[in-house]
Design an enzyme around this catalytic site. Structure first.
Site, PDB file in Angstrom:
ATOM      1  N   ARG A  36      -8.874   0.256   4.108  1.00  0.00           N
ATOM      2  CA  ARG A  36      -7.755   1.248   3.296  1.00  0.00           C
ATOM      3  C   ARG A  36      -6.288   0.807   2.905  1.00  0.00           C
ATOM      4  NH1 ARG A  36      -6.575   5.431   6.858  1.00  0.00           N
ATOM      5  NH2 ARG A  36      -4.382   5.637   5.212  1.00  0.00           N
ATOM      6  N   CYS A  52      -5.472   7.947   9.273  1.00  0.00           N
ATOM      7  CA  CYS A  52      -5.588   8.180  10.578  1.00  0.00           C
ATOM      8  C   CYS A  52      -5.563   9.122  11.345  1.00  0.00           C
ATOM      9  CB  CYS A  52      -4.327   6.792  10.838  1.00  0.00           C
ATOM     10  SG  CYS A  52      -5.264   4.792   9.784  1.00  0.00           S
ATOM     11  N   ASP A  92       3.434  -0.126  12.125  1.00  0.00           N
ATOM     12  CA  ASP A  92       2.629  -0.042  12.176  1.00  0.00           C
ATOM     13  C   ASP A  92       2.090  -1.396  12.643  1.00  0.00           C
ATOM     14  OD1 ASP A  92       2.252   2.280  10.541  1.00  0.00           O
ATOM     15  OD2 ASP A  92       2.423   1.400   8.798  1.00  0.00           O
ATOM     16  N   ILE A 135       7.116   6.647  17.853  1.00  0.00           N
ATOM     17  CA  ILE A 135       7.074   7.171  16.082  1.00  0.00           C
ATOM     18  C   ILE A 135       5.974   8.496  16.212  1.00  0.00           C
ATOM     19  CG2 ILE A 135       6.935   7.799  14.297  1.00  0.00           C
ATOM     20  CD1 ILE A 135       9.425   5.962  14.324  1.00  0.00           C
ATOM     21  N   ASP A 164       5.831  20.021   8.662  1.00  0.00           N
ATOM     22  CA  ASP A 164       7.670  21.027   8.389  1.00  0.00           C
ATOM     23  C   ASP A 164       8.416  20.874   7.643  1.00  0.00           C
ATOM     24  OD1 ASP A 164       7.142  19.254  11.030  1.00  0.00           O
ATOM     25  OD2 ASP A 164       8.612  20.316  10.912  1.00  0.00           O
ATOM     26  N   GLN A 165       8.823  19.178   7.665  1.00  0.00           N
ATOM     27  CA  GLN A 165       9.331  18.714   6.858  1.00  0.00           C
ATOM     28  C   GLN A 165      10.246  18.724   5.135  1.00  0.00           C
ATOM     29  OE1 GLN A 165      12.424  18.169   8.166  1.00  0.00           O
ATOM     30  NE2 GLN A 165      11.283  19.340  10.214  1.00  0.00           N
ATOM     31  N   LYS A 194       0.742  -1.490  -0.626  1.00  0.00           N
ATOM     32  CA  LYS A 194       0.112   0.242   0.103  1.00  0.00           C
ATOM     33  C   LYS A 194       0.745   0.991  -0.029  1.00  0.00           C
ATOM     34  CE  LYS A 194      -2.001   2.723   3.330  1.00  0.00           C
ATOM     35  NZ  LYS A 194      -0.828   3.344   3.586  1.00  0.00           N
ATOM     36  N   ASN A 195       1.942   0.895   1.119  1.00  0.00           N
ATOM     37  CA  ASN A 195       2.836   2.465   1.020  1.00  0.00           C
ATOM     38  C   ASN A 195       3.187   3.661  -0.298  1.00  0.00           C
ATOM     39  OD1 ASN A 195       1.017   3.586   3.701  1.00  0.00           O
ATOM     40  ND2 ASN A 195       2.655   2.609   4.755  1.00  0.00           N
ATOM     41  N   ARG A 244      -3.489   9.974   3.933  1.00  0.00           N
ATOM     42  CA  ARG A 244      -2.199  10.516   4.432  1.00  0.00           C
ATOM     43  C   ARG A 244      -1.451  11.005   3.744  1.00  0.00           C
ATOM     44  NH1 ARG A 244      -0.429  14.378   7.692  1.00  0.00           N
ATOM     45  NH2 ARG A 244       1.851  14.516   8.286  1.00  0.00           N
ATOM     46  N   ARG A 248       0.258  15.063  13.029  1.00  0.00           N
ATOM     47  CA  ARG A 248       1.182  14.875  11.507  1.00  0.00           C
ATOM     48  C   ARG A 248       1.035  15.522  11.293  1.00  0.00           C
ATOM     49  NH1 ARG A 248      -1.582   9.607   9.726  1.00  0.00           N
ATOM     50  NH2 ARG A 248       0.078   8.899   9.224  1.00  0.00           N
ATOM     51  N   PRO A 249       2.445  16.294  11.226  1.00  0.00           N
ATOM     52  CA  PRO A 249       3.000  17.960  10.952  1.00  0.00           C
ATOM     53  C   PRO A 249       3.590  17.307   9.789  1.00  0.00           C
ATOM     54  CG  PRO A 249       4.436  17.472  12.733  1.00  0.00           C
ATOM     55  CD  PRO A 249       3.156  16.317  12.901  1.00  0.00           C
TER      56      PRO A 249
HETATM   57  C1  UD1 Z   1       4.329   6.588   7.398  1.00  0.00           C
HETATM   58  C2  UD1 Z   1       3.888   5.623   7.104  1.00  0.00           C
HETATM   59  C3  UD1 Z   1       2.816   5.247   8.333  1.00  0.00           C
HETATM   60  C4  UD1 Z   1       3.651   4.772   9.240  1.00  0.00           C
HETATM   61  C5  UD1 Z   1       5.074   6.293   9.371  1.00  0.00           C
HETATM   62  C6  UD1 Z   1       5.835   5.516  10.351  1.00  0.00           C
HETATM   63  C7  UD1 Z   1       2.235   6.025   4.616  1.00  0.00           C
HETATM   64  C8  UD1 Z   1       1.268   6.286   4.108  1.00  0.00           C
HETATM   65  N1  UD1 Z   1       2.223   6.254   5.520  1.00  0.00           N
HETATM   66  O1  UD1 Z   1       3.882   7.747   7.432  1.00  0.00           O
HETATM   67  O2  UD1 Z   1       2.060   4.192   8.002  1.00  0.00           O
HETATM   68  O3  UD1 Z   1       3.118   4.758  10.176  1.00  0.00           O
HETATM   69  O4  UD1 Z   1       5.496   6.308   7.690  1.00  0.00           O
HETATM   70  O5  UD1 Z   1       6.147   4.699  10.091  1.00  0.00           O
HETATM   71  O6  UD1 Z   1       3.809   6.060   4.001  1.00  0.00           O
HETATM   72  N2  UD1 Z   1       7.009  14.634  11.263  1.00  0.00           N
HETATM   73  C9  UD1 Z   1       7.006  15.276  11.030  1.00  0.00           C
HETATM   74  N3  UD1 Z   1       7.074  16.648  10.666  1.00  0.00           N
HETATM   75  C10 UD1 Z   1       7.160  15.788   9.400  1.00  0.00           C
HETATM   76  C11 UD1 Z   1       6.548  14.901   8.900  1.00  0.00           C
HETATM   77  C12 UD1 Z   1       5.948  13.915   9.871  1.00  0.00           C
HETATM   78  O7  UD1 Z   1       6.877  16.563  12.868  1.00  0.00           O
HETATM   79  O8  UD1 Z   1       6.549  17.178   7.940  1.00  0.00           O
HETATM   80  C13 UD1 Z   1       6.808  13.551  12.064  1.00  0.00           C
HETATM   81  C14 UD1 Z   1       5.251  12.690  12.591  1.00  0.00           C
HETATM   82  O9  UD1 Z   1       4.458  13.389  13.009  1.00  0.00           O
HETATM   83  C15 UD1 Z   1       6.183  11.740  12.533  1.00  0.00           C
HETATM   84  C16 UD1 Z   1       7.700  10.995  12.177  1.00  0.00           C
HETATM   85  O10 UD1 Z   1       7.772  12.374  11.878  1.00  0.00           O
HETATM   86  O11 UD1 Z   1       5.806  11.398  15.088  1.00  0.00           O
HETATM   87  C17 UD1 Z   1       7.047   9.948  11.613  1.00  0.00           C
HETATM   88  O12 UD1 Z   1       5.988  10.483  10.731  1.00  0.00           O
HETATM   89  P1  UD1 Z   1       5.776   9.920   8.934  1.00  0.00           P
HETATM   90  O13 UD1 Z   1       7.284   9.195   8.763  1.00  0.00           O
HETATM   91  O14 UD1 Z   1       6.461  11.369   7.473  1.00  0.00           O
HETATM   92  O15 UD1 Z   1       4.938   9.245   9.073  1.00  0.00           O
HETATM   93  P2  UD1 Z   1       4.397   9.925   7.407  1.00  0.00           P
HETATM   94  O16 UD1 Z   1       4.796   9.596   6.307  1.00  0.00           O
HETATM   95  O17 UD1 Z   1       2.927  10.631   7.939  1.00  0.00           O
END
Ligand code: UD1
Length: 420
Positions: free
Chosen positions: A399, A117, A307, A329, A125-126, A22-23, A93, A122-123
């Site tokens: 999903r 979810c 996950d 995470i 900023d990065q 899926k991802n 997402r 789920r910011p």
């Molecule tokens: C992806 C996966 C999700 C999985 C997660 C962590 C997909 C579609 N989803 O989610 O199933 O649980 O990776 O393996 O692939 N964060 C920030 N700023 C940002 C981005 C992220 O602070 O700009 C934080 C998030 O709040 C979280 C951590 O970084 O605490 C990891 O998030 P991230 O790896 O970005 O997860 P997703 O890509 O949303």
């Protein structure tokens, strides 16, 4: 309203074949926007997130021809809008990848802030930091993110935290940029490597995916046609491995990449399971006793995946002694424990830590999926429990898992979906 009804308790036995990831698929689909041609993607799971993605792409001018259940032919020659429909992007997402893809192809994107979810904050900023480093202007207003650039310029991007989504978005945006981009402190998940493989097959120049330093040498354009097959789903494979242990069964999992399953394999062996790498693309997991207690900390790949945290929570609920999970995470990924408690589990969750005092058995109850993986965990709990379990909120489960009831049924589970 639909619900899943499970009659326990069953030791799962037999073979299961894993679907495409899926991802990876939800990253590859938007990345096809960069192609400006026609490509055929195989091994795409038939799940509702993919259905939603196809709908979004069609609404912005992409033509999608479903060749078979898992194969799509995607024509991205005529993109007619840089503003995908908010009512669909807000549902999940991975719609955030449209920002990087439309920015890379059209130099402009207006995309609603993503849904998905509820696992805590789920910011983005990065992601924004990465787009700005490539020379884009970014405005976030009224729930939308607008990114613009005349021509993206390669740059060095250091991610402050390891983010799967930001790594993928930066990689997609950088493919057609001028010059070289490096992403430092990149995430290393299998689907990041799969996306890079797809883009490279289409003519991109990406090296280092799967390490914490990815280098993207911008190219003028991608090939106008090509084919690609999505990697097998690491999390689905892990779900079945954990279900073999929770139900004290014996499952051969086919079409998986055993290298992606190392952290799970190690933990299951520690908990007393037998895990055999059958060579090629299969792994066999069996368990004939109560699991040992364990301690798990979720981490970015190659650590134990967040996950699968709710799934190992089910195994821990049935283990001997007290186990502990440290969720590093997400801030809020223990809602499912309240549902397991309704089934007789003894769990104390506080912030990002949960303690599982193992019980001898779980007992069926009406429960609600609180997110996608929590839903899968409740199915496994229901199969391992005595009596009847009814699971609600199936839209979460749909999903991300293809044919989930059928796959469990073939392994012996008494599981049906009924309309109320
Ligand atoms: C992806 C996966 C999700 C999985 C997660 C962590 C997909 C579609 N989803 O989610 O199933 O649980 O990776 O393996 O692939 N964060 C920030 N700023 C940002 C981005 C992220 O602070 O700009 C934080 C998030 O709040 C979280 C951590 O970084 O605490 C990891 O998030 P991230 O790896 O970005 O997860 P997703 O890509 O949303």
């Amino acid at each position: 309203m639909e619900k899943i009804v499970i009659e326990g308790k069953t030791k799962l036995k037999g073979e299961v074949t894993i679907s495409g990831a899926k991802n990876a698929a939800v990253a590859i689909l938007p990345a096809t926007i960069l192609i400006n041609g026609i490509c055929t993607i195989d091994n795409i799971p038939e799940i509702s997130d993919i259905k939603a993605y196809c709908e979004i792409l069609e609404r912005i001018g992409v033509k999608i021809n479903r060749i078979s259940k898992n194969t799509l032919q995607i024509d991205t020659r005529n993109i007619s809008s840089i503003e995908p429909p908010l009512e669909i992007t807000s549902k999940f997402r991975a719609s955030y990848y449209l920002t990087g893809a439309l920015l890379g192809r059209c130099g402009h994107a207006i995309v609603g802030m993503p849904g998905g979810c509820k696992l805590g904050a789920r910011p983005m900023d990065q992601h924004i930091k990465a787009f700005e480093a490539l020379g884009a202007t970014v405005d976030v207003e009224q729930g939308k993110i607008e990114v613009k650039a005349k021509k993206l310029q390669g740059n060095s991007i250091y991610l402050d935290i390891v983010s799967v989504g930001a790594t993928i978005n930066a990689m997609i945006a950088a493919v057609l940029a001028n010059g070289t981009t490096t992403i430092e402190n990149a995430a290393k998940e299998p689907h990041i490597v799969d996306l890079a493989n797809f883009l490279n097959k289409m003519g991109a120049n990406i090296i280092g995916a799967g390490t914490d330093r990815i280098r993207i040498q911008g190219v003028k354009e991608l090939k106008k046609e090509g084919t690609y097959s999505v990697v097998p789903d690491q999390i689905e494979a892990g779900t079945f491995m954990l279900s073999a242990v929770a139900t004290r069964g014996d499952i051969t999992i086919k079409n998986c990449i055993t290298k992606h399953l190392e952290s799970i394999t190690a933990k299951l062996i520690e908990m007393g399971a037998k895990v055999e790498d059958l060579g090629g693309d299969a792994i066999r997991v069996s368990m004939n006793k109560r699991p040992n207690k364990a301690s798990v900390k979720t981490l970015p790949y190659p650590g134990f995946p967040t996950d699968l945290q709710p799934l190992i929570g089910v195994v821990m609920s049935l283990a001997e002694g007290t186990s502990v999970i440290n969720e590093s995470i997400w801030d809020s990924r223990f809602q499912y424990t309240e549902e397991l408690i309704k089934m007789g589990a003894k769990i104390t969750a506080q912030g990002k830590v949960a303690f599982f005092e193992g019980v001898e058995k779980l007992v069926g109850a009406p429960v609600h999926a609180t997110d996608l993986r929590a839903g899968a965990a409740l199915i496994v709990a229901g199969i391992s429990a005595e009596g009847t379990t009814q699971i609600y909120n199936l839209e979460y489960i749909d999903r991300g898992y293809e044919d989930i009831e059928e796959k469990f049924r073939k392994l012996g589970a008494k599981i049906t979906r009924v309309k109320e």
